[in-house]
Motif scaffolding. Structure first.
Motif, PDB file in Angstrom:
ATOM      1  N   GLY A   1      44.689  47.170  37.317  1.00  0.00           N
ATOM      2  CA  GLY A   1      45.327  46.246  36.384  1.00  0.00           C
ATOM      3  C   GLY A   1      46.834  46.441  36.344  1.00  0.00           C
ATOM      4  O   GLY A   1      47.595  45.468  36.267  1.00  0.00           O
ATOM      5  N   ASP A   2      47.275  47.709  36.404  1.00  0.00           N
ATOM      6  CA  ASP A   2      48.720  47.983  36.434  1.00  0.00           C
ATOM      7  C   ASP A   2      49.345  47.373  37.692  1.00  0.00           C
ATOM      8  O   ASP A   2      50.444  46.796  37.637  1.00  0.00           O
ATOM      9  N   LEU A   3      48.649  47.519  38.827  1.00  0.00           N
ATOM     10  CA  LEU A   3      49.156  46.951  40.082  1.00  0.00           C
ATOM     11  C   LEU A   3      49.248  45.430  39.985  1.00  0.00           C
ATOM     12  O   LEU A   3      50.227  44.829  40.432  1.00  0.00           O
ATOM     13  N   ALA A   4      48.246  44.808  39.388  1.00  0.00           N
ATOM     14  CA  ALA A   4      48.259  43.353  39.251  1.00  0.00           C
ATOM     15  C   ALA A   4      49.445  42.882  38.429  1.00  0.00           C
ATOM     16  O   ALA A   4      50.075  41.860  38.746  1.00  0.00           O
ATOM     17  N   ARG A   5      49.766  43.621  37.367  1.00  0.00           N
ATOM     18  CA  ARG A   5      50.917  43.224  36.550  1.00  0.00           C
ATOM     19  C   ARG A   5      52.211  43.349  37.334  1.00  0.00           C
ATOM     20  O   ARG A   5      53.110  42.513  37.192  1.00  0.00           O
ATOM     21  N   GLU A   6      52.350  44.381  38.150  1.00  0.00           N
ATOM     22  CA  GLU A   6      53.559  44.522  38.976  1.00  0.00           C
ATOM     23  C   GLU A   6      53.652  43.374  40.001  1.00  0.00           C
ATOM     24  O   GLU A   6      54.747  42.905  40.321  1.00  0.00           O
ATOM     25  N   LEU A   7      52.492  42.936  40.513  1.00  0.00           N
ATOM     26  CA  LEU A   7      52.466  41.830  41.470  1.00  0.00           C
ATOM     27  C   LEU A   7      52.674  40.474  40.805  1.00  0.00           C
ATOM     28  O   LEU A   7      52.931  39.475  41.487  1.00  0.00           O
ATOM     29  N   GLY A   8      52.554  40.436  39.469  1.00  0.00           N
ATOM     30  CA  GLY A   8      52.644  39.162  38.773  1.00  0.00           C
ATOM     31  C   GLY A   8      51.397  38.327  38.930  1.00  0.00           C
ATOM     32  O   GLY A   8      51.428  37.102  38.785  1.00  0.00           O
ATOM     33  N   GLY A   9      50.261  38.984  39.206  1.00  0.00           N
ATOM     34  CA  GLY A   9      49.008  38.276  39.398  1.00  0.00           C
ATOM     35  C   GLY A   9      47.965  38.725  38.406  1.00  0.00           C
ATOM     36  O   GLY A   9      48.275  39.068  37.266  1.00  0.00           O
ATOM     37  N   SER A  10      46.723  38.759  38.815  1.00  0.00           N
ATOM     38  CA  SER A  10      45.623  39.127  37.933  1.00  0.00           C
ATOM     39  C   SER A  10      44.703  40.093  38.649  1.00  0.00           C
ATOM     40  O   SER A  10      44.720  40.198  39.889  1.00  0.00           O
ATOM     41  N   ALA A  11      43.907  40.824  37.864  1.00  0.00           N
ATOM     42  CA  ALA A  11      42.930  41.761  38.409  1.00  0.00           C
ATOM     43  C   ALA A  11      41.531  41.303  38.021  1.00  0.00           C
ATOM     44  O   ALA A  11      41.303  40.866  36.896  1.00  0.00           O
ATOM     45  N   VAL A  12      40.610  41.405  38.966  1.00  0.00           N
ATOM     46  CA  VAL A  12      39.213  41.070  38.699  1.00  0.00           C
ATOM     47  C   VAL A  12      38.341  42.164  39.310  1.00  0.00           C
ATOM     48  O   VAL A  12      38.704  42.775  40.311  1.00  0.00           O
ATOM     49  N   THR A  13      37.229  42.427  38.702  1.00  0.00           N
ATOM     50  CA  THR A  13      36.306  43.416  39.244  1.00  0.00           C
ATOM     51  C   THR A  13      35.403  42.754  40.278  1.00  0.00           C
ATOM     52  O   THR A  13      35.354  41.526  40.403  1.00  0.00           O
ATOM     53  N   LEU A  14      34.671  43.589  41.006  1.00  0.00           N
ATOM     54  CA  LEU A  14      33.740  43.065  41.997  1.00  0.00           C
ATOM     55  C   LEU A  14      32.694  42.170  41.343  1.00  0.00           C
ATOM     56  O   LEU A  14      32.306  41.140  41.896  1.00  0.00           O
ATOM     57  N   ASP A  15      32.244  42.546  40.142  1.00  0.00           N
ATOM     58  CA  ASP A  15      31.253  41.722  39.449  1.00  0.00           C
ATOM     59  C   ASP A  15      31.832  40.380  39.023  1.00  0.00           C
ATOM     60  O   ASP A  15      31.168  39.343  39.100  1.00  0.00           O
ATOM     61  N   GLU A  16      33.089  40.379  38.588  1.00  0.00           N
ATOM     62  CA  GLU A  16      33.723  39.135  38.148  1.00  0.00           C
ATOM     63  C   GLU A  16      34.013  38.191  39.312  1.00  0.00           C
ATOM     64  O   GLU A  16      34.269  37.006  39.097  1.00  0.00           O
ATOM     65  N   LEU A  17      33.984  38.729  40.526  1.00  0.00           N
ATOM     66  CA  LEU A  17      34.268  37.906  41.696  1.00  0.00           C
ATOM     67  C   LEU A  17      33.145  36.914  41.983  1.00  0.00           C
ATOM     68  O   LEU A  17      33.363  35.887  42.627  1.00  0.00           O
ATOM     69  N   ARG A  18      31.964  37.201  41.518  1.00  0.00           N
ATOM     70  CA  ARG A  18      30.822  36.326  41.782  1.00  0.00           C
ATOM     71  C   ARG A  18      30.960  35.010  41.037  1.00  0.00           C
ATOM     72  O   ARG A  18      31.445  34.965  39.914  1.00  0.00           O
ATOM     73  N   ALA A  19      30.480  33.944  41.673  1.00  0.00           N
ATOM     74  CA  ALA A  19      30.615  32.614  41.082  1.00  0.00           C
ATOM     75  C   ALA A  19      29.827  32.467  39.796  1.00  0.00           C
ATOM     76  O   ALA A  19      30.162  31.637  38.948  1.00  0.00           O
ATOM     77  N   ASP A  20      28.761  33.275  39.622  1.00  0.00           N
ATOM     78  CA  ASP A  20      27.946  33.137  38.418  1.00  0.00           C
ATOM     79  C   ASP A  20      28.379  34.071  37.298  1.00  0.00           C
ATOM     80  O   ASP A  20      27.700  34.228  36.298  1.00  0.00           O
ATOM     81  N   SER A  21      29.541  34.730  37.483  1.00  0.00           N
ATOM     82  CA  SER A  21      30.038  35.609  36.426  1.00  0.00           C
ATOM     83  C   SER A  21      30.770  34.786  35.367  1.00  0.00           C
ATOM     84  O   SER A  21      31.095  33.622  35.561  1.00  0.00           O
ATOM     85  N   ILE A  22      31.078  35.414  34.231  1.00  0.00           N
ATOM     86  CA  ILE A  22      31.694  34.697  33.106  1.00  0.00           C
ATOM     87  C   ILE A  22      33.191  34.517  33.325  1.00  0.00           C
ATOM     88  O   ILE A  22      33.775  33.522  32.911  1.00  0.00           O
TER      89      ILE A  22
END
Length: 690
Positions: free
Chosen positions: A652-673
């Motif tokens: 998450g810290d890396l994502a903020r430095e990149l100006g983007g977002s962080a997602v987990t492997l589970d959140e990557l699935r199309a059926d996740s929330i």
């Protein structure tokens, strides 16, 4: 006399020559897709076929090549009730990868249609190709909207052009032939199925054949006319054999036994739909006619299966095309009819494209002692280089890595099963190559506004044009119901659709990612994203980092197959040089912006966020490298691979430095929330506010 390279002078490549000749005998077979590496004479062989086709009778003066025996009743140049006939050579029309829609289907003169109320239609390439060959080199790089038009024309045998209430329809039945280099990306399944047959070609590894290829190529380049003249006899004989096979074709009998074998084979290999059965039946019939027989045998069915089924068995872009010949033989044997023999004394001519020079001709190669160039038998190419890309799109083969190389290195693990992912997109409005990922200004899509046209008008915005012309009608002396329209009144429609992006993966292959179950899941996630990139017509690249440095495992390419292969071979181990991986990705994107500035990038960093290598303060170096991407405006997503009950949140810290977002492997699935698109856009908004 033609100065194309003669078809009979092509060395080897029996499957390719046979597939082309079968289509010349029976155009109903449905065309050929030629797959192979660059420089294997794919284009040369296809272009040479046109000189072997018989002349086409046409209605004199008809721009749409109507047949005098049965003219098209809806022909725009018709009606042809009493039509004088003429004959012309069969055409081979080439469709450039960068062609416009108007060039393909034809163009209406919008100004004349509005001002004079008449249809002024200029035929396109589909009309030119009617009753001939439509050849698409690098067909896998063709834009999606052109592919859709080809699909419609191939399915219906006609082309429709409709613009603002003015419509034109004309016949468009053609033999579709495409060539492609699989390293540059695969075809959509819908288009793949439209090709009746497919063949794989590769340059011969036999030195004698390669010598013969070079000898003939040099002789042709030195004096094309003289070289063609030396092969004129063989060309003429092959042309006569094609004509004879065409004449015999209606007499060929496709018996119940052969039909049963065809149906059983298609069922055994689980091909979709019924087109495969029909194509196999037509191909087997053409094979019999080509061999001079009036009955279809098991050998014809087997050869037809090898040409018609491999490209129809692909379930996803990573499946290698091909056919299990042992399974094929078992199926044919199981459903073999009782009476398949030929009468005593009947010849069994080679179904391949035998040289017309007689015994020993072997695919157009003259017998020993005849002609200027005797050639060994077998596969090869004529040495003509295709016009495909051979630069950045071609990825170098991965260097072999000995077992145990590198400190703490572990062997590559197999990827987990891929899954359907949520869509990642680049925020904003782009103008890149046509695709299906991010919003962009395109030639196709929903209309969003109107502008004055620059150059020729192609997409009229009718309402805006009427609004611009309406205030001037009295001054222009309008006296009737028609609208007086001038050039200055015309408005071009602006449209919004989707573009393809460059998706660059930066994958952490360090020791912290090396647990087998964890790395398998990571590879499965990246493989899933690659499948998504294939469907959305993206370019992809792969950067990996481990140990002390990072490397470009795959330069940006349209071939997701190549990316999947590099991913499968990826070993793990060592420290985590996160800064090196981000800097390498930055270099790749910088070069790609110069090479293809309209294609917007999406950086996908797959890591647990740890930085343990690359300098005395690896964490600070990684943050500094990340801010380089943020400064360039690169859209970024970090796929957080951290697992376990205690998580540090470094991704998450890396994502903020990149100006983007962080997602987990589970959140990557199309059926996740989680909503990935919202996360990416939120990250971009945060960066802009900062």
């Amino acid at each position: 006399m033609s100065t194309r390279y003669p078809f009979t002078a092509v060395v080897g490549m029996d499957d390719l020559r046979l597939a082309l000749l079968l289509n010349a005998v029976s155009p109903a077979v449905g065309g050929v897709l030629v797959r192979g590496e660059k420089g294997t004479a794919k284009s040369t062989a296809v272009r040479a076929l046109a000189d072997l086709l018989p002349e086409v009778p046409v209605v004199a003066g008809c721009r749409f090549s109507c047949d005098p025996a049965s003219p098209d009743p809806g022909c725009p140049d018709g009606p042809h009730e009493v039509a004088p006939a003429s004959a012309r050579p069969a055409r081979m029309v080439e469709l450039p990868v960068g062609a416009s829609e108007d060039r393909l289907v034809g163009a209406l003169d919008i100004e004349k249609a509005l001002a004079d109320g008449v249809k002024a239609f200029e035929p396109g390439l589909l009309a030119d190709a009617h009753r001939g060959i439509l050849y698409v080199d690098e067909v896998n790089l063709l834009h999606d909207h052109l592919i859709d038009l080809l699909l419609d024309a191939a399915a219906m045998g006609s082309s429709y052009v409709e613009r603002e209430g003015v419509s034109v329809r004309h016949a468009a039945r053609f033999l579709l032939v495409g060539t492609m280099n699989p390293e540059e990306g695969e075809l959509r399944p819908q288009l793949l199925d439209r090709f009746g047959l497919t063949v794989e070609v590769a340059a011969s590894r036999e030195p004698g054949q390669r010598v013969e290829v070079v000898r003939r190529r040099l002789a042709f380049d030195d004096d094309p006319a003289a070289f063609a003249a030396r092969w004129a006899g063989e060309e003429s004989a092959l042309r006569e054999r094609i004509a004879a096979a065409r004449a015999l074709l209606p007499q060929v009998t496709l018996g119940d036994a052969a039909l049963l074998q065809i149906a059983a084979t298609c069922a055994a290999f689980e091909v979709d739909g019924m087109r495969a059965d029909i194509v196999m039946a037509r191909t087997a019939t053409a094979l019999a006619a080509w061999a001079g027989r009036t009955d279809v045998t098991s050998d014809d069915v087997r050869q037809a299966a090898l040409l018609a089924l491999p490209h129809r068995r692909r379930r996803n872009p990573f499946d290698a095309p091909g056919l299990d010949e042992e399974k094929l033989d078992e199926t044919l044997e199981q459903f073999k009819g009782e009476d398949e023999g030929r009468g005593e004394g009947d010849e069994d001519p080679d179904p391949g494209p035998e040289g017309p020079g007689g015994p020993g001709g072997g695919g157009g190669v003259p017998p020993q002692g005849e002609g200027p160039d005797s050639a060994p038998e077998g596969g090869g190419s004529d040495g003509q280089s295709d016009d495909g890309n051979d630069g950045a799109e071609q990825a170098p083969a991965p260097a072999p890595r000995p077992d145990g190389a590198g400190a703490g290195e572990r062997a590559a693990v197999k990827a987990a099963e891929p899954f359907r992912t949520k869509m990642l997109s680049v925020p904003g409005l782009g103008e890149g190559a046509a695709g299906r990922r991010s919003r962009a200004r395109t030639e196709h899509g929903r209309t969003t506004g109107a502008v004055r046209p620059r150059g020729a008008l192609t997409k009229l915005h009718l309402t805006a044009t009427v609004r611009a012309a309406a205030p001037h009608q009295k001054a222009r002396g309008r006296s009737g119901p028609g609208l007086v329209v001038r050039r200055d009144d015309l408005r071009q429609a602006t449209r919004e659709g989707r573009e393809g992006n460059l998706v660059l993966f930066a994958v952490d292959a360090s020791g912290s990612m090396a647990a087998r179950q964890r790395m398998s899941a990571v590879k499965g996630a990246v493989l899933s994203l690659l499948l998504d990139a294939y469907q959305r017509r993206d370019k992809v690249g792969l950067v990996t980092f481990r140990g002390r440095d990072a490397e470009v495992a795959l330069p940006p390419t349209s071939s997701v197959d190549a990316a999947a292969a590099r991913l499968e071979l990826l070993p793990t181990g060592g420290r985590t040089p996160l800064s090196a991986g981000l800097l390498k990705a930055h270099d790749v994107l910088r070069v790609e912006r110069l090479r293809d500035p309209s294609r917007r990038p999406l950086l996908v960093v797959v890591t647990d966020g740890r930085a343990t290598g690359g300098g005395s303060d690896p964490v600070a170096l990684a943050a500094r490298a990340a801010r380089l991407h943020a400064a360039d405006g690169t859209a970024a997503v970090v796929v957080d691979c951290e697992t376990g009950p205690v998580r540090l949140g470094l991704a998450g810290d890396l994502a903020r430095e990149l100006g983007g977002s962080a997602v987990t492997l589970d959140e990557l699935r199309a059926d996740s929330i989680a909503g990935l698109v919202r996360n990416v856009q939120a990250g971009q908004s945060t960066r802009r506010a900062a």
